[in-house]
Design an enzyme around this catalytic site. Structure first.
Site, PDB file in Angstrom:
ATOM      1  N   ASP A   1       0.815  -1.226   0.000  1.00  0.00           N
ATOM      2  CA  ASP A   1       0.000   0.000   0.000  1.00  0.00           C
ATOM      3  C   ASP A   1       0.845   1.271   0.000  1.00  0.00           C
ATOM      4  O   ASP A   1       0.466   2.268  -0.629  1.00  0.00           O
ATOM      5  CB  ASP A   1      -0.952   0.008   1.202  1.00  0.00           C
ATOM      6  CG  ASP A   1      -2.218  -0.789   0.925  1.00  0.00           C
ATOM      7  OD1 ASP A   1      -2.245  -1.553  -0.057  1.00  0.00           O
ATOM      8  OD2 ASP A   1      -3.194  -0.652   1.707  1.00  0.00           O
TER       9      ASP A   1
ATOM     10  N   ASN B   1      -4.506  -2.055  -4.554  1.00  0.00           N
ATOM     11  CA  ASN B   1      -5.791  -2.129  -3.848  1.00  0.00           C
ATOM     12  C   ASN B   1      -5.740  -1.242  -2.611  1.00  0.00           C
ATOM     13  O   ASN B   1      -6.314  -1.561  -1.582  1.00  0.00           O
ATOM     14  CB  ASN B   1      -6.110  -3.577  -3.465  1.00  0.00           C
ATOM     15  CG  ASN B   1      -7.589  -3.740  -3.103  1.00  0.00           C
ATOM     16  OD1 ASN B   1      -8.382  -2.814  -3.268  1.00  0.00           O
ATOM     17  ND2 ASN B   1      -7.946  -4.896  -2.593  1.00  0.00           N
TER      18      ASN B   1
ATOM     19  N   GLY C   1      -6.858   1.685  -0.700  1.00  0.00           N
ATOM     20  CA  GLY C   1      -7.871   2.741  -0.542  1.00  0.00           C
ATOM     21  C   GLY C   1      -7.246   4.039  -0.070  1.00  0.00           C
ATOM     22  O   GLY C   1      -7.637   5.129  -0.501  1.00  0.00           O
TER      23      GLY C   1
ATOM     24  N   ASP D   1     -11.446  -2.546  11.006  1.00  0.00           N
ATOM     25  CA  ASP D   1     -10.327  -3.428  10.640  1.00  0.00           C
ATOM     26  C   ASP D   1      -9.970  -4.369  11.799  1.00  0.00           C
ATOM     27  O   ASP D   1      -9.879  -5.593  11.619  1.00  0.00           O
ATOM     28  CB  ASP D   1      -9.085  -2.617  10.232  1.00  0.00           C
ATOM     29  CG  ASP D   1      -9.314  -1.831   8.944  1.00  0.00           C
ATOM     30  OD1 ASP D   1     -10.398  -1.954   8.341  1.00  0.00           O
ATOM     31  OD2 ASP D   1      -8.398  -1.089   8.532  1.00  0.00           O
TER      32      ASP D   1
ATOM     33  N   GLU E   1     -11.299  -5.260   0.993  1.00  0.00           N
ATOM     34  CA  GLU E   1     -10.447  -6.079   0.123  1.00  0.00           C
ATOM     35  C   GLU E   1     -11.217  -7.224  -0.524  1.00  0.00           C
ATOM     36  O   GLU E   1     -10.876  -7.717  -1.597  1.00  0.00           O
ATOM     37  CB  GLU E   1      -9.257  -6.614   0.911  1.00  0.00           C
ATOM     38  CG  GLU E   1      -8.131  -5.610   1.098  1.00  0.00           C
ATOM     39  CD  GLU E   1      -8.386  -4.551   2.137  1.00  0.00           C
ATOM     40  OE1 GLU E   1      -9.558  -4.250   2.442  1.00  0.00           O
ATOM     41  OE2 GLU E   1      -7.409  -3.990   2.648  1.00  0.00           O
TER      42      GLU E   1
ATOM     43  N   ARG F   1     -15.938  -9.081   3.263  1.00  0.00           N
ATOM     44  CA  ARG F   1     -15.375  -9.696   4.481  1.00  0.00           C
ATOM     45  C   ARG F   1     -16.432 -10.408   5.325  1.00  0.00           C
ATOM     46  O   ARG F   1     -16.100 -11.310   6.085  1.00  0.00           O
ATOM     47  CB  ARG F   1     -14.650  -8.630   5.314  1.00  0.00           C
ATOM     48  CG  ARG F   1     -13.346  -8.194   4.675  1.00  0.00           C
ATOM     49  CD  ARG F   1     -12.668  -7.052   5.409  1.00  0.00           C
ATOM     50  NE  ARG F   1     -11.281  -6.930   4.977  1.00  0.00           N
ATOM     51  CZ  ARG F   1     -10.474  -5.938   5.322  1.00  0.00           C
ATOM     52  NH1 ARG F   1     -10.908  -4.968   6.116  1.00  0.00           N
ATOM     53  NH2 ARG F   1      -9.224  -5.899   4.891  1.00  0.00           N
TER      54      ARG F   1
ATOM     55  N   HIS G   1      -5.266  -9.401   3.165  1.00  0.00           N
ATOM     56  CA  HIS G   1      -4.254  -9.503   4.226  1.00  0.00           C
ATOM     57  C   HIS G   1      -4.853  -9.797   5.592  1.00  0.00           C
ATOM     58  O   HIS G   1      -4.320 -10.573   6.371  1.00  0.00           O
ATOM     59  CB  HIS G   1      -3.433  -8.212   4.264  1.00  0.00           C
ATOM     60  CG  HIS G   1      -4.243  -6.951   4.415  1.00  0.00           C
ATOM     61  ND1 HIS G   1      -3.833  -5.880   5.150  1.00  0.00           N
ATOM     62  CD2 HIS G   1      -5.468  -6.592   3.925  1.00  0.00           C
ATOM     63  CE1 HIS G   1      -4.733  -4.929   5.100  1.00  0.00           C
ATOM     64  NE2 HIS G   1      -5.732  -5.333   4.354  1.00  0.00           N
ATOM     65  N   ARG G   2      -5.991  -9.158   5.901  1.00  0.00           N
ATOM     66  CA  ARG G   2      -6.538  -9.333   7.260  1.00  0.00           C
ATOM     67  C   ARG G   2      -7.151 -10.720   7.467  1.00  0.00           C
ATOM     68  O   ARG G   2      -7.158 -11.233   8.576  1.00  0.00           O
ATOM     69  CB  ARG G   2      -7.570  -8.246   7.586  1.00  0.00           C
ATOM     70  CG  ARG G   2      -6.956  -6.893   7.613  1.00  0.00           C
ATOM     71  CD  ARG G   2      -7.694  -5.841   8.377  1.00  0.00           C
ATOM     72  NE  ARG G   2      -7.104  -4.563   8.005  1.00  0.00           N
ATOM     73  CZ  ARG G   2      -5.919  -4.121   8.434  1.00  0.00           C
ATOM     74  NH1 ARG G   2      -5.224  -4.822   9.307  1.00  0.00           N
ATOM     75  NH2 ARG G   2      -5.433  -2.965   8.001  1.00  0.00           N
TER      76      ARG G   2
ATOM     77  N   LYS H   1       0.139  -6.532   1.757  1.00  0.00           N
ATOM     78  CA  LYS H   1      -0.586  -5.246   1.619  1.00  0.00           C
ATOM     79  C   LYS H   1      -0.217  -4.285   2.751  1.00  0.00           C
ATOM     80  O   LYS H   1      -0.054  -3.090   2.515  1.00  0.00           O
ATOM     81  CB  LYS H   1      -2.096  -5.482   1.590  1.00  0.00           C
ATOM     82  CG  LYS H   1      -2.903  -4.219   1.289  1.00  0.00           C
ATOM     83  CD  LYS H   1      -4.386  -4.509   1.132  1.00  0.00           C
ATOM     84  CE  LYS H   1      -5.149  -3.343   0.521  1.00  0.00           C
ATOM     85  NZ  LYS H   1      -5.454  -2.271   1.449  1.00  0.00           N
TER      86      LYS H   1
HETATM   87  O1  LIG Z   1      -8.686   6.204   6.350  1.00  0.00           O
HETATM   88  C1  LIG Z   1      -8.088   5.145   6.567  1.00  0.00           C
HETATM   89  O2  LIG Z   1      -6.858   5.084   6.736  1.00  0.00           O
HETATM   90  C2  LIG Z   1      -8.883   3.884   6.608  1.00  0.00           C
HETATM   91  C3  LIG Z   1     -10.235   3.929   6.827  1.00  0.00           C
HETATM   92  C4  LIG Z   1     -11.066   2.708   6.986  1.00  0.00           C
HETATM   93  O3  LIG Z   1     -11.860   2.574   5.820  1.00  0.00           O
HETATM   94  P1  LIG Z   1     -13.432   3.005   5.743  1.00  0.00           P
HETATM   95  O4  LIG Z   1     -13.548   4.414   6.094  1.00  0.00           O
HETATM   96  O5  LIG Z   1     -13.729   2.718   4.307  1.00  0.00           O
HETATM   97  O6  LIG Z   1     -14.162   2.104   6.699  1.00  0.00           O
HETATM   98  C5  LIG Z   1     -10.213   1.455   7.165  1.00  0.00           C
HETATM   99  O7  LIG Z   1     -10.991   0.299   6.983  1.00  0.00           O
HETATM  100  C6  LIG Z   1      -9.034   1.433   6.212  1.00  0.00           C
HETATM  101  O8  LIG Z   1      -8.255   0.273   6.386  1.00  0.00           O
HETATM  102  C7  LIG Z   1      -8.148   2.615   6.454  1.00  0.00           C
HETATM  103  C1  LIG Z   2      -9.822  -1.735   4.321  1.00  0.00           C
HETATM  104  C2  LIG Z   2      -8.490  -1.769   4.291  1.00  0.00           C
HETATM  105  O1  LIG Z   2      -7.709  -1.146   3.380  1.00  0.00           O
HETATM  106  P1  LIG Z   2      -7.886   0.135   2.420  1.00  0.00           P
HETATM  107  O2  LIG Z   2      -6.959   1.155   2.987  1.00  0.00           O
HETATM  108  O3  LIG Z   2      -7.486  -0.344   1.080  1.00  0.00           O
HETATM  109  O4  LIG Z   2      -9.322   0.582   2.480  1.00  0.00           O
HETATM  110  C3  LIG Z   2      -7.730  -2.553   5.303  1.00  0.00           C
HETATM  111  O5  LIG Z   2      -6.493  -2.392   5.381  1.00  0.00           O
HETATM  112  O6  LIG Z   2      -8.340  -3.350   6.052  1.00  0.00           O
END
Ligand SMILES: O=C(O)C1=C[C@@H](OP(=O)(O)O)[C@@H](O)[C@H](O)C1
Ligand SMILES: C=C(OP(=O)(O)O)C(=O)O
Length: 440
Positions: A52, A94, A96, A325, A353, A356, A399-400, A425
């Protein structure tokens, strides 16, 4: 499937020891982007090295941002706003935390960009963020299905004249992305940016991480609860010179669980009571399940937390919206609880991912657990003696799933983890750290 694509976990009965956490994914990717947009150079230490963060680093370098590697977990980021290259095709895997914030920053900057990821990223929604940005004048097109990556970003004029309205019921990362990009406009246009949240906002503690890191770079956001956020006119990111990144609190959850199930004490260094990460609240979850928890600064000299077993694990019925998470770790711990465990308000699991809720339901059931689930909840019944079943756990490139099913090693049966390398990841050497703490 070849041997390297599977990891056989022989049963273990104890866990104890000490470890240092890898850097926080959420903090690493936020500060890489903010430092790249800031005036001056920033020396970052404790940076996570994983898939990531690699896609974020590669994207910023592609945009012409100079980033020097200065040692393990260390980089010096030379801020450049706007980015020197305003044309490019970015691959964001992947992640986010790379895809959503870069979409907003590049849309406010304007240019000629294409943003894509792995096939699963193209199934993860982004429409609420795109709607908010397009509503404020940005030029974004969908290159595939409407509402999902990949995206094309053009030179449209981001005006930010009216309050930007964004929905926060699918992911908090949309609001995080707008907040992080807003100072670019507040600075260039000399006008405030107002962001209003439309309806429910999930995963709220992640917004606090965003606001706290923006503040470290000199931008103070005024806010009224979770509804309205104002980025004052003239706000701009200024490097604090250096910044130490905390250990990852979501990664800490697996080791808290190890201490609670395997006796402990397990001493986790790198994120403690002074952490800015919401997932540190997982320490309260294991404590409520009966574990003995010691937190810095009360008792440990290094920021961290220590967990030991307190007796049989107690069942729970909890709302996990604030820690989606770490919640997955609780679902795996439920295998050993003294009654059925309910995880509520976890609808966001469906668009991460993998789906879940479906994945956890399927894989926990393979081990012999009775599992029930609904649109946004999961109930896991502990496995009774004699009812465990040996199983090969599919990990869905998540990964989780791989990390939380390592906890199934405390069962009396052999458990195989398929594609363990998917932990790259966020935690590439997870299984070697795990093996260093457990005993047969
Ligand atoms: O802003 C962040 O760093 C994250 C927000 C969360 O996502 P959501 O806001 O989509 O729940 C979390 O699940 C992700 O792993 C990291
Ligand atoms: C949801 C997760 O990742 P992302 O930052 O890609 O949303 C995660 O790490 O559990």
């Amino acid at each position: 499937m070849s041997a390297s694509e599977r990891l056989v976990l022989e049963p273990v009965t104890r866990a104890a020891g000490r470890l240092r956490l890898p850097g926080s994914k959420s903090i690493s990717n936020r500060v890489l982007l903010i430092a790249a947009l800031a005036r001056g150079a920033t020396e970052l230490t404790g940076l996570l090295d994983s898939d990531d963060t690699r896609v974020m680093l590669a994207a910023l370098r592609q945009m012409g941002v100079r980033i020097d590697d200065t040692g393990p977990g260390r980089v010096r980021v030379h801020g450049a706003n706007p980015f020197p290259n305003r044309v490019g095709e970015l691959f964001l895997g992947n992640a986010g935390t790379a895809f959503r914030p870069l979409t907003a920053a590049l849309a406010v900057m304007g240019g000629d960009f294409r943003l894509a990821g792995v096939p699963r990223m193209h199934e993860r929604p982004i429409g609420d963020l795109v709607d908010a940005l397009v509503g404020a004048g940005a030029d974004i097109r969908y290159l595939g299905e409407q509402g999902y990556p990949p995206l094309a970003i053009g030179r449209g004029a981001f005006t930010g004249l009216r309050p930007i309205r964004v929905k926060g019921s699918v992911s908090s990362q949309f609001l995080t992305a707008l907040l992080m990009a807003a100072p670019l406009h507040a600075d260039a246009a000399g006008a405030p940016v107002v962001i209003e949240v439309d309806g429910e906002l999930i995963s709220q503690p992640y917004i606090l991480i965003t606001l706290k890191l923006m503040e470290r770079f000199g931008v103070r956001v005024e806010r009224s609860g979770w509804r309205r956020f104002v980025i004052p006119a003239g706000s701009r990111y200024v490097s604090p010179g250096s910044l130490e990144i905390e250990g990852d609190a979501s990664s800490a959850s697996y080791f808290m669980a190890l201490g609670a199930i395997g006796g402990g004490p397990v001493r986790i260094d790198g994120a403690g009571a002074d952490s800015i990460q919401g997932d540190m609240a997982f320490a309260d979850v294991v404590e409520a399940m009966g574990a003995t928890v010691t937190r810095h600064p009360q008792a440990l000299e290094v920021s961290g937390v220590q967990v030991a077993r307190g007796g049989r694990l107690k069942a729970f019925d909890r709302d996990f919206n604030l820690i989606p998470d770490a919640a997955m770790t609780a679902a795996a711990m439920a295998l050993y609880a003294d009654g059925p465990c309910a995880l509520r308000n976890i609808g966001s699991w469906r668009v991460k991912e993998t789906d879940r809720i479906h994945a956890m339901h399927t894989e926990l059931a393979k081990l012999g657990a009775k599992v029930e689930s609904g649109p946004d909840w999961l109930v896991v019944h502990p496995v009774r003696e004699g009812e465990w079943r040996a199983a090969s756990i599919a990990t869905y490139d998540d990964h989780r799933i791989a990390m939380c099913f390592s906890l199934a090693a405390f069962s009396p049966v052999q458990v195989t983890i398929e594609d363990p390398a998917c932990v790259a990841k966020t935690f590439p050497d997870y299984f070697s750290v795990f093996k260093g703490l457990v005993q047969a």
